[in-house]
Structure formats: structure tokens, C-alpha cells
Design a protein around this motif. Structure first.
Motif, PDB file in Angstrom:
ATOM      1  N   PRO A  19       0.846  -1.198   0.000  1.00 42.34           N
ATOM      2  CA  PRO A  19       0.000   0.000   0.000  1.00 42.34           C
ATOM      3  C   PRO A  19       0.880   1.246   0.000  1.00 42.34           C
ATOM      4  O   PRO A  19       1.978   1.238   0.582  1.00 42.34           O
ATOM      5  N   GLY A  20       0.432   2.335  -0.613  1.00 42.25           N
ATOM      6  CA  GLY A  20       1.181   3.579  -0.533  1.00 42.25           C
ATOM      7  C   GLY A  20       1.192   4.105   0.892  1.00 42.25           C
ATOM      8  O   GLY A  20       2.214   4.560   1.411  1.00 42.25           O
ATOM      9  N   ASP A  21       0.037   4.021   1.535  1.00 39.17           N
ATOM     10  CA  ASP A  21      -0.164   4.578   2.877  1.00 39.17           C
ATOM     11  C   ASP A  21       0.331   3.589   3.938  1.00 39.17           C
ATOM     12  O   ASP A  21      -0.195   2.471   4.042  1.00 39.17           O
ATOM     13  N   LEU A  23      -0.230   3.551   7.018  1.00 36.81           N
ATOM     14  CA  LEU A  23      -1.299   3.198   7.961  1.00 36.81           C
ATOM     15  C   LEU A  23      -2.248   2.164   7.354  1.00 36.81           C
ATOM     16  O   LEU A  23      -2.912   1.420   8.077  1.00 36.81           O
ATOM     17  N   ARG A  24      -2.296   2.097   6.022  1.00 33.91           N
ATOM     18  CA  ARG A  24      -3.056   1.012   5.382  1.00 33.91           C
ATOM     19  C   ARG A  24      -2.303  -0.311   5.579  1.00 33.91           C
ATOM     20  O   ARG A  24      -2.921  -1.363   5.733  1.00 33.91           O
ATOM     21  N   ALA A  25      -0.979  -0.244   5.606  1.00 25.67           N
ATOM     22  CA  ALA A  25      -0.183  -1.456   5.888  1.00 25.67           C
ATOM     23  C   ALA A  25      -0.507  -1.964   7.295  1.00 25.67           C
ATOM     24  O   ALA A  25      -0.732  -3.159   7.514  1.00 25.67           O
ATOM     25  N   GLY A  63       4.931   4.703   0.444  1.00 26.81           N
ATOM     26  CA  GLY A  63       4.893   6.141   0.203  1.00 26.81           C
ATOM     27  C   GLY A  63       4.274   6.452  -1.141  1.00 26.81           C
ATOM     28  O   GLY A  63       3.781   5.557  -1.835  1.00 26.81           O
ATOM     29  N   MET A  64       4.305   7.740  -1.481  1.00 29.89           N
ATOM     30  CA  MET A  64       3.609   8.197  -2.690  1.00 29.89           C
ATOM     31  C   MET A  64       4.585   8.547  -3.811  1.00 29.89           C
ATOM     32  O   MET A  64       5.573   9.231  -3.595  1.00 29.89           O
ATOM     33  N   GLY A  65       4.273   8.063  -5.004  1.00 33.59           N
ATOM     34  CA  GLY A  65       5.035   8.454  -6.184  1.00 33.59           C
ATOM     35  C   GLY A  65       6.119   7.454  -6.564  1.00 33.59           C
ATOM     36  O   GLY A  65       6.528   6.600  -5.783  1.00 33.59           O
ATOM     37  N   VAL A  86       2.217  -7.216  -4.746  1.00 39.72           N
ATOM     38  CA  VAL A  86       0.917  -6.710  -5.190  1.00 39.72           C
ATOM     39  C   VAL A  86       0.655  -5.358  -4.529  1.00 39.72           C
ATOM     40  O   VAL A  86       0.529  -5.266  -3.297  1.00 39.72           O
ATOM     41  N   ARG A  87       0.613  -4.323  -5.357  1.00 45.75           N
ATOM     42  CA  ARG A  87       0.284  -2.995  -4.839  1.00 45.75           C
ATOM     43  C   ARG A  87      -1.205  -2.926  -4.552  1.00 45.75           C
ATOM     44  O   ARG A  87      -2.024  -3.373  -5.385  1.00 45.75           O
ATOM     45  N   VAL A  88      -1.559  -2.382  -3.394  1.00 41.69           N
ATOM     46  CA  VAL A  88      -2.972  -2.168  -3.048  1.00 41.69           C
ATOM     47  C   VAL A  88      -3.144  -0.667  -2.814  1.00 41.69           C
ATOM     48  O   VAL A  88      -2.823  -0.151  -1.750  1.00 41.69           O
ATOM     49  N   GLY A  89      -3.626   0.020  -3.841  1.00 42.06           N
ATOM     50  CA  GLY A  89      -3.632   1.477  -3.793  1.00 42.06           C
ATOM     51  C   GLY A  89      -4.986   2.101  -4.044  1.00 42.06           C
ATOM     52  O   GLY A  89      -5.979   1.415  -4.309  1.00 42.06           O
ATOM     53  N   SER A  90      -4.998   3.424  -3.992  1.00 39.01           N
ATOM     54  CA  SER A  90      -6.202   4.173  -4.343  1.00 39.01           C
ATOM     55  C   SER A  90      -5.928   4.924  -5.647  1.00 39.01           C
ATOM     56  O   SER A  90      -4.779   5.101  -6.050  1.00 39.01           O
ATOM     57  N   CYS A  91      -7.010   5.334  -6.307  1.00 37.58           N
ATOM     58  CA  CYS A  91      -6.839   6.019  -7.597  1.00 37.58           C
ATOM     59  C   CYS A  91      -8.042   6.912  -7.868  1.00 37.58           C
ATOM     60  O   CYS A  91      -9.086   6.783  -7.222  1.00 37.58           O
ATOM     61  N   GLU A 180      -3.155   7.071 -10.866  1.00 37.35           N
ATOM     62  CA  GLU A 180      -2.497   6.828  -9.574  1.00 37.35           C
ATOM     63  C   GLU A 180      -1.033   7.214  -9.750  1.00 37.35           C
ATOM     64  O   GLU A 180      -0.693   7.883 -10.714  1.00 37.35           O
ATOM     65  N   MET A 181      -0.129   6.781  -8.848  1.00 36.85           N
ATOM     66  CA  MET A 181       1.213   7.373  -8.901  1.00 36.85           C
ATOM     67  C   MET A 181       2.390   6.401  -8.761  1.00 36.85           C
ATOM     68  O   MET A 181       3.512   6.860  -8.565  1.00 36.85           O
ATOM     69  N   GLU A 182       2.165   5.083  -8.863  1.00 39.62           N
ATOM     70  CA  GLU A 182       3.286   4.156  -8.596  1.00 39.62           C
ATOM     71  C   GLU A 182       3.433   2.970  -9.554  1.00 39.62           C
ATOM     72  O   GLU A 182       4.518   2.380  -9.652  1.00 39.62           O
ATOM     73  N   THR A 183       2.383   2.578 -10.246  1.00 39.66           N
ATOM     74  CA  THR A 183       2.389   1.270 -10.921  1.00 39.66           C
ATOM     75  C   THR A 183       3.472   1.089 -11.980  1.00 39.66           C
ATOM     76  O   THR A 183       4.074   0.018 -12.085  1.00 39.66           O
TER      77      THR A 183
END
Ligand SMILES: O=P(O)(O)O[C@H]1O[C@H](CO)[C@@H](O)[C@H]1O
Ligand SMILES: O=c1cc[nH]c(=O)[nH]1
Length: 236
Positions: A19-21, A23-25, A63-65, A86-91, A180-183
Motif C-alpha cells: 500500500p502507498g499509505d 497506515l493502510r499497511a 509512500g507516494m510516487g 501486489v500494490r494495493v492502492g487508491s486512484c 495513480e502514482m506508482e504502478t
């Protein structure tokens, strides 16, 4: 130990959710992993290892980006020998038929990041998902009856963009589903290290309609995405 991860080799599983966040981890570790142990607090970028359905799995904030995720993914692949990520992100969605809280599986990613230009020069490398992880996640999503989309996402170097309306419309015209910002970095590094990678995203906001979720919801309630990512990463 690496520059950004304070774990010993062996503390991190060969399957990792990203996860980027951070706190989501923490949320994923506390709600989905059994016997989760925190192995990293460097820069507050939490990492945990536990078990999911009997399989050892880690979850590491990125983190982000592109620059930030590239640091964590390089260290996870190179120093900790992680095989499946596996990235688990928001978009933010940019298609009318993609709604807030829908789940997107990114089979590929377009980007304005300079990372691949630095490597490939004039050649446009096409960052792509691992097919097995994609198929596993798709099957898990269908089983859960999710509003699931598979397609191209845009990995942006900018959350706030001056000419956003025009630019997003161009992406939408070319059937990009969301931003989004990482994939692109994750998929490119997976290709470089010959590892398996996938991005699963929950739509946190709709860029065309302005509908959005709260930061608390982004941190803690995108549980369908978390479950299908975990189910995908533990399967062969
Ligand atoms: O929710 P995460 O995984 O951080 O993903 C998205 O959210 C951040 C922007 O708010 C960027 O990192 C973007 O990719
Ligand atoms: O990168 C992101 C993430 C969520 N919403 C956006 O508009 N962009």
C-alpha cells in the motif's frame, strides 16, 4: 538491513502487499494477518510479516510516487529476494462507467515518469502486470461479485496538475481507466528483476464527477481490494 528497511533477511516473506499509505499497511496487518510482527518503522513506513490462510505474507508501505515506491521495491527485490508483489492502492477514475469504490486491476500502466526514459531513451517500454497474479485477482474479484475493471492506468508524477482537465480528457479518450502514482515503476522493476507484480486499486475519487472518499476510508475500508490481493498473492 537496507537504507530504508530495518529488517533482517528472512524477516520479510517472499510475497508482499504494497500500500502507498503506511497506515493502510498497519490496518492490513491488524485485520488480515495472523501473528503479525512489525519489522520496519524507518521513516514511519511500516512493514509487517504474518500469515494469511496459512501462508507467510508481508505488507510494506511504499509512500507516494515513483521515486518512493522505487526505493522500497528495489530493496525488497534486491536485498530481501521478494518474488511476488501486489500494490494495493487508491486512484482517481476518469471513465464514466468506473465508479467510486470499484476495483481496478491494472494490466498495464502509462506514465509521465522520467524513470523509464532514463533507462530506455527514445524507446517507450510498456510496463505490464504478471498474468498469473492478474488472473488470480480477477477470479477472486469475480467470486466476490465486485465491480471489477481491467485496463490501463496512468502513473502520474503529479497529484496536482496545471492543465488537468485537458490532460485527463486525453487519457480518457485513449481508454485509460484511472490515475495513480506508482504502478509503472513497480511493473518496470518487476521486469528488471524477473519477479511477479500486480496493482489492485480501489477508486477513491472520481476526477470527472468530484465524488470522493475520506482519508480514513482510504486507510481502512478498501477491504475487498485487500482480500483479493491477498488471495491472488498466495496462489500459484
Ligand atoms: O493510496 P495510495 O496507495 O497511496 O495511492 C494513491 O494515493 C496517493 C495520492 O493520494 C498516491 O500514492 C496514489 O498512487
Ligand atoms: O493518484 C491519485 C490517487 C487518487 N486520486 C487521484 O486523483 N490521483
Amino acid at each position: 538491513m537496507t537504507t530504508h528497511i530495518g529488517a533482517n533477511k528472512g524477516d520479510i516473506a517472499d510475497k508482499v502487499l504494497l500500500p502507498g499509505d503506511p497506515l493502510r499497511a498497519k490496518f492490513i496487518a491488524e485485520n488480515f494477518l495472523e501473528d503479525a510482527v512489525c519489522y520496519n518503522e524507518v521513516r514511519g513506513m511500516y512493514g509487517y510479516t504474518g500469515t494469511y490462510k496459512g501462508e507467510r505474507v508481508s505488507v510494506q508501505g511504499t509512500g507516494m510516487g515513483v521515486p518512493s515506491i522505487s526505493i522500497y521495491v528495489n530493496e525488497l527485490m534486491d536485498a530481501y529476494d521478494v518474488q511476488k508483489l501486489v500494490r494495493v492502492g487508491s486512484c482517481g477514475a476518469i471513465q464514466e462507467d468506473v465508479n467510486v469504490r470499484d476495483v481496478i486491476l491494472a494490466n498495464t500502466s502509462s506514465t509521465d515518469s522520467s524513470m523509464n526514459r532514463a533507462t530506455f531513451g527514445e524507446v517507450d517500454f510498456a510496463p505490464s502486470a504478471d498474468f498469473t497474479l492478474l488472473r488470480n485477482a480477477y477470479d477472486a474479484g469475480v467470486k466476490k461479485n465486485l465491480n471489477l475493471h481491467v485496463g490501463n492506468v496512468f502513473t502520474s508524477d503529479q497529484f496536482y496538475r496545471d492543465n488537468a482537465k485537458e490532460f485527463n480528457q486525453k487519457l480518457a479518450d485513449y481508454n485509460v481507466l484511472a490515475i495513480e502514482m506508482e504502478t509503472s515503476a513497480l511493473y518496470t522493476l518487476a521486469a528488471k528483476y524477473n519477479r511477479q507484480a500486480l496493482t489492485v486499486l480501489t477508486v477513491s475519487d472520481h476526477i470527472l464527477t468530484g465524488e470522493e472518499t475520506t482519508s480514513e476510508e482510504r486507510q481502512t475500508t478498501f477491504t475487498d481490494m485487500m482480500e483479493i490481493a491477498l488471495d491472488a498473492v498466495i496462489q500459484d
